[in-house]
Design a protein around this motif. Structure first.
Motif, mmCIF file in Angstrom:
data_model
loop_
_atom_site.group_PDB
_atom_site.id
_atom_site.type_symbol
_atom_site.label_atom_id
_atom_site.label_comp_id
_atom_site.label_asym_id
_atom_site.label_seq_id
_atom_site.Cartn_x
_atom_site.Cartn_y
_atom_site.Cartn_z
ATOM 1 N N GLY A 268 3.364 0.566 -15.443
ATOM 2 C CA GLY A 268 3.916 0.019 -16.686
ATOM 3 C C GLY A 268 5.777 -0.041 -17.655
ATOM 4 N N PRO A 269 5.001 0.600 -18.449
ATOM 5 C CA PRO A 269 3.365 -0.026 -19.068
ATOM 6 C C PRO A 269 3.359 -1.276 -19.466
ATOM 7 C CG PRO A 269 4.994 0.335 -21.075
ATOM 8 C CD PRO A 269 5.858 0.814 -20.004
ATOM 9 N N GLY A 270 1.609 -1.350 -19.165
ATOM 10 C CA GLY A 270 2.357 -2.842 -19.651
ATOM 11 C C GLY A 270 1.034 -3.592 -18.433
ATOM 12 N N GLY A 271 0.827 -2.501 -16.860
ATOM 13 C CA GLY A 271 0.750 -3.093 -16.263
ATOM 14 C C GLY A 271 -1.779 -1.915 -16.118
ATOM 15 N N GLY A 272 -2.283 -2.496 -15.205
ATOM 16 C CA GLY A 272 -3.310 -1.969 -14.958
ATOM 17 C C GLY A 272 -3.944 -1.665 -13.899
ATOM 18 N N SER A 273 -5.288 -1.146 -13.330
ATOM 19 C CA SER A 273 -5.475 -0.525 -11.927
ATOM 20 C C SER A 273 -6.866 -1.308 -11.409
ATOM 21 C CB SER A 273 -4.725 0.908 -11.342
ATOM 22 O OG SER A 273 -6.060 1.813 -12.524
ATOM 23 N N LEU A 274 -7.635 -1.634 -12.601
ATOM 24 C CA LEU A 274 -8.867 -2.143 -11.799
ATOM 25 C C LEU A 274 -9.339 -2.437 -10.658
ATOM 26 C CD1 LEU A 274 -11.028 -2.497 -14.537
ATOM 27 C CD2 LEU A 274 -11.016 -5.018 -14.218
ATOM 28 N N ASP A 275 -8.525 -3.751 -10.601
ATOM 29 C CA ASP A 275 -8.955 -3.843 -8.717
ATOM 30 C C ASP A 275 -7.926 -2.897 -8.258
ATOM 31 O OD1 ASP A 275 -9.574 -5.755 -9.993
ATOM 32 O OD2 ASP A 275 -8.029 -7.977 -9.503
ATOM 33 N N GLN A 276 -7.295 -2.313 -8.084
ATOM 34 C CA GLN A 276 -6.675 -1.242 -6.813
ATOM 35 C C GLN A 276 -7.620 -0.095 -6.336
ATOM 36 O OE1 GLN A 276 -3.572 1.489 -8.995
ATOM 37 N NE2 GLN A 276 -2.058 -0.346 -9.354
ATOM 38 N N PRO A 277 -8.811 -0.160 -6.806
ATOM 39 C CA PRO A 277 -9.734 0.429 -6.296
ATOM 40 C C PRO A 277 -9.541 0.026 -4.052
ATOM 41 C CG PRO A 277 -10.661 0.883 -7.839
ATOM 42 C CD PRO A 277 -9.158 -0.024 -8.414
ATOM 43 N N SER A 278 -9.878 -1.348 -4.924
ATOM 44 C CA SER A 278 -10.459 -3.084 -3.965
ATOM 45 C C SER A 278 -9.045 -2.521 -2.851
ATOM 46 C CB SER A 278 -10.629 -3.739 -4.390
ATOM 47 O OG SER A 278 -11.716 -3.819 -4.505
ATOM 48 N N ASP A 279 -7.379 -2.588 -3.375
ATOM 49 C CA ASP A 279 -6.539 -2.135 -2.599
ATOM 50 C C ASP A 279 -5.257 -0.924 -1.745
ATOM 51 O OD1 ASP A 279 -5.102 -2.858 -5.100
ATOM 52 O OD2 ASP A 279 -5.897 -4.836 -4.910
ATOM 53 N N LYS A 280 -5.068 -1.029 -3.469
ATOM 54 C CA LYS A 280 -4.129 -0.146 -2.979
ATOM 55 C C LYS A 280 -5.231 1.510 -2.615
ATOM 56 C CE LYS A 280 -1.028 3.441 -5.509
ATOM 57 N NZ LYS A 280 -0.666 3.528 -7.003
ATOM 58 N N GLY A 281 -5.675 1.572 -2.527
ATOM 59 C CA GLY A 281 -7.054 2.042 -2.917
ATOM 60 C C GLY A 281 -7.798 2.492 -1.345
ATOM 61 N N GLN A 282 -7.806 1.550 -1.117
ATOM 62 C CA GLN A 282 -8.294 1.660 1.064
ATOM 63 C C GLN A 282 -7.184 1.501 1.214
ATOM 64 O OE1 GLN A 282 -11.398 0.739 0.859
ATOM 65 N NE2 GLN A 282 -11.736 1.325 -0.944
ATOM 66 N N LYS A 283 -5.690 1.934 1.105
ATOM 67 C CA LYS A 283 -4.527 2.477 1.932
ATOM 68 C C LYS A 283 -4.674 3.843 2.289
ATOM 69 C CE LYS A 283 -1.493 -1.189 0.630
ATOM 70 N NZ LYS A 283 -0.306 -1.280 -0.607
ATOM 71 N N LEU A 284 -5.726 4.556 0.848
ATOM 72 C CA LEU A 284 -5.154 6.131 1.587
ATOM 73 C C LEU A 284 -6.764 6.277 2.455
ATOM 74 C CD1 LEU A 284 -6.875 6.766 -2.403
ATOM 75 C CD2 LEU A 284 -4.954 7.561 -1.143
ATOM 76 N N PRO A 285 -6.293 7.901 3.341
ATOM 77 C CA PRO A 285 -6.605 7.962 4.674
ATOM 78 C C PRO A 285 -8.390 8.215 4.405
ATOM 79 C CG PRO A 285 -5.346 9.971 3.232
ATOM 80 C CD PRO A 285 -4.755 8.279 3.104
ATOM 81 N N PHE B 68 -8.826 0.996 -13.836
ATOM 82 C CA PHE B 68 -8.650 0.928 -15.066
ATOM 83 C C PHE B 68 -7.682 -0.048 -15.877
ATOM 84 C CE2 PHE B 68 -6.338 4.060 -15.444
ATOM 85 C CZ PHE B 68 -5.383 4.468 -16.687
ATOM 86 N N ASP B 69 -7.722 -0.718 -16.982
ATOM 87 C CA ASP B 69 -7.319 -1.506 -18.035
ATOM 88 C C ASP B 69 -6.787 -1.305 -18.612
ATOM 89 O OD1 ASP B 69 -6.493 -3.543 -16.149
ATOM 90 O OD2 ASP B 69 -7.887 -5.316 -16.951
ATOM 91 N N PRO B 70 -5.842 -0.284 -18.543
ATOM 92 C CA PRO B 70 -5.543 0.459 -20.574
ATOM 93 C C PRO B 70 -5.639 -0.546 -21.687
ATOM 94 C CG PRO B 70 -3.318 0.611 -18.554
ATOM 95 C CD PRO B 70 -4.726 -0.361 -18.697
ATOM 96 N N ARG B 71 -6.073 0.059 -22.645
ATOM 97 C CA ARG B 71 -6.447 -0.807 -23.985
ATOM 98 C C ARG B 71 -5.074 -1.890 -24.002
ATOM 99 N NH1 ARG B 71 -5.698 2.914 -29.245
ATOM 100 N NH2 ARG B 71 -7.743 3.604 -28.280
ATOM 101 N N GLY B 72 -5.418 -2.435 -24.228
ATOM 102 C CA GLY B 72 -4.952 -3.475 -25.278
ATOM 103 C C GLY B 72 -4.968 -4.872 -23.620
#
Length: 497
Positions: A98-115, A127-131
């Motif tokens: 970002g600034p101006g980006g969130g990771s609330l959904d990333q455990p389901s996508d980016k996180g699943q690329k992890l070994p 998480f979604d940052p404040r605001g």
């Protein structure tokens, strides 16, 4: 910073150090000091295509950490539990760009690329940052025209004038003052780090690990500075310059060298024999053609229905170039745009995010960079900087040193940028592509120097923004995965060819 296509509100800032309105130690002490888990109400996350294991919740945090018992806001976060409870080490926070980006959904996508060995070891936390997003949101209610890419990133007029940029800064700032409420004044990198510590405490974790990407690397090192004893294994991917005076302004200036470096990579690709999207016979010819077309479009824009603005002018053309250099997979789109513009035609207009989402992203981005540091306000100063930049770096035409919304921001930062030091535990592994348009190697080396013995750096001989499990290579991926899974880290800085 995140990929521009995923974050339509990347802005720049400049800085001067202020006296602390509230000492950082006071604000830090007001954050949670224990790790007693809160009673969290986990529910199914909103959205489609999410992993069924992912659950979401919220906590309340102070709007103003200098007034910890005052007004509260909510911060939303998500979790996918570690896949092997017996091997679980802790929580891995996915800290977004970002600034101006969130990771609330990333455990389901980016996180699943992890070994699997990493997914076995950690709960994945987004998480979604404040605001932003599903946290207490903020909006400035800006005019649609001011949401255009070439307004958010301040391209000067074809003759180098910044008069319109200064007018845009005033208009956007007035909108934020009018519509942003109290929260707009309390969105900053340091407060995002403090919110993360509240999430840590609510989860009952004494320490956290993190994978910070782009702007997320800055959030990560600020957290590391404010809460050094609460860090476990931190991966910094595509690293920002932690300049303690200029902060985000230094990141924007980095586009000058980043564009020159990465355009050379594109030009080599676009001149290869046999390339179906070949633009010219040599890399030098590709560059000359691009600059000629940009100048022609400055004079004679092409109508572009559905775009914002509804024309392909020189600055829109330059911005499309900059966007495409984030990922080599986007090289064909840039080549096709160049070939179309050469013929006097345009491709279909790119699809814009929904306006409410773009308003939200823009407000959070503007608030962060303007509240982090003080900006110069002199139009004459920007004119001088833009002229120097245009002469030395023609591809970016002065944009990286120009006036953003912060040139007229109505609020004073409540504290200076957090100074990143070499004091603290040695818990950091940096990974950095050699060719990166948004976070070039030169800035990463500044962060490496600031962290000193606390960090080891892996330089990957690859091109694109985002190294780990993205635009890097197998050597870099193995090194980071090994560190997250086992704690093993190279003894010294290495290069992954």
């Amino acid at each position: 910073m995140t990929k521009i296509k995923r974050n339509a509100a990347l802005l720049a800032a400049s800085a001067a150090v202020l006296s602390l309105a509230v000492p950082a130690t006071t604000a830090t002490a007001s954050a949670a000091d224990d790790a007693r888990p809160s009673h969290l109400r986990w529910t199914k996350c909103e959205g489609t295509g999410l992993d069924p294991r992912q659950r979401c919740t919220t906590i309340e945090v102070p709007m103003d950490y200098a007034d910890p018992h005052g007004e509260k806001i909510t911060v939303a976060f998500s979790r996918i539990p570690a896949e092997n409870p017996k091997a679980r080490r802790g929580a891995l926070f996915l800290i977004p760009g970002g600034p101006g980006g969130g990771s609330l959904d990333q455990p389901s996508d980016k996180g699943q690329k992890l070994p699997k060995e990493v997914r076995d070891s950690y709960d994945l936390i987004g998480f979604d940052p404040r605001g932003y997003g599903r946290s207490t949101p903020v909006s400035c209610g800006m005019e649609r025209g001011d949401l255009a890419r070439t307004k958010l990133l301040p391209w000067p007029a074809p003759d180098g004038s910044v008069k319109e940029n200064m007018a845009t800064a005033r208009r956007m700032s007035e909108a934020c003052a009018h519509h942003g409420g109290r929260l707009i004044r309390h969105i900053s990198t340091a407060n995002e780090a403090r919110d993360l510590d509240r999430i840590r405490a609510a989860l009952g974790e004494r320490r956290i690990s993190a994978w910070g990407d782009s702007y997320g690397t800055y959030v990560s090192v600020v957290y590391n500075e404010l809460f050094p004893d609460r860090t476990d294994r931190f991966v910094l991917d595509s690293n920002d310059n932690p300049d303690p005076v200029r902060a985000e302004r230094a990141w924007f200036a980095a586009f000058e060298v980043g564009a020159e470096d990465n355009f050379a990579e594109f030009a080599e690709w676009a001149s290869r024999p046999g390339n179906p999207d070949r633009v010219a016979g040599t890399a030098a010819e590709v560059r000359r053609l691009f600059l000629r077309l940009a100048a022609r479009l400055d004079r004679d824009p092409l109508p572009w229905p559905g775009a914002n603005p509804q024309e392909l002018n020189g600055n829109v053309f330059r911005q499309m170039m900059l966007d495409s250099l984030y990922d080599p997979d986007d090289y064909p789109a840039l080549a096709k745009l160049i070939l179309a513009a050469r013929k006097g035609t345009v491709p279909p207009a790119p699809e814009a995010p929904p306006e409410p989402a773009l308003q939200n992203v823009t407000a959070v981005s503007a608030a962060t960079i303007c509240n982090d540091v003080v900006w110069p306000r002199s139009a004459a100063g920007y004119e001088k900087e833009v002229a120097a930049s245009r002469a030395e770096f023609p591809l970016t035409a002065g944009m990286p040193r120009n006036a953003t919304v912060c040139a007229a921001w109505p609020y004073t930062p409540k504290e200076p940028p957090v100074r990143i030091t070499d004091r603290g535990p040695s818990t950091v592994l940096m990974i950095q592509n050699r060719h990166d348009v948004a976070t070039p190697l030169s800035g990463a080396l500044k962060l490496r120097q600031a962290l000193g013995r606390r960090a080891v750096m892996v330089t990957v001989n690859s091109t694109g923004h985002g190294a780990y499990l993205d635009n890097g290579n197998a050597c870099g991926d193995r090194t980071v995965s090994r560190f997250l899974a086992t704690g093993e880290r190279p003894r010294r800085d290495i290069v992954c060819d």
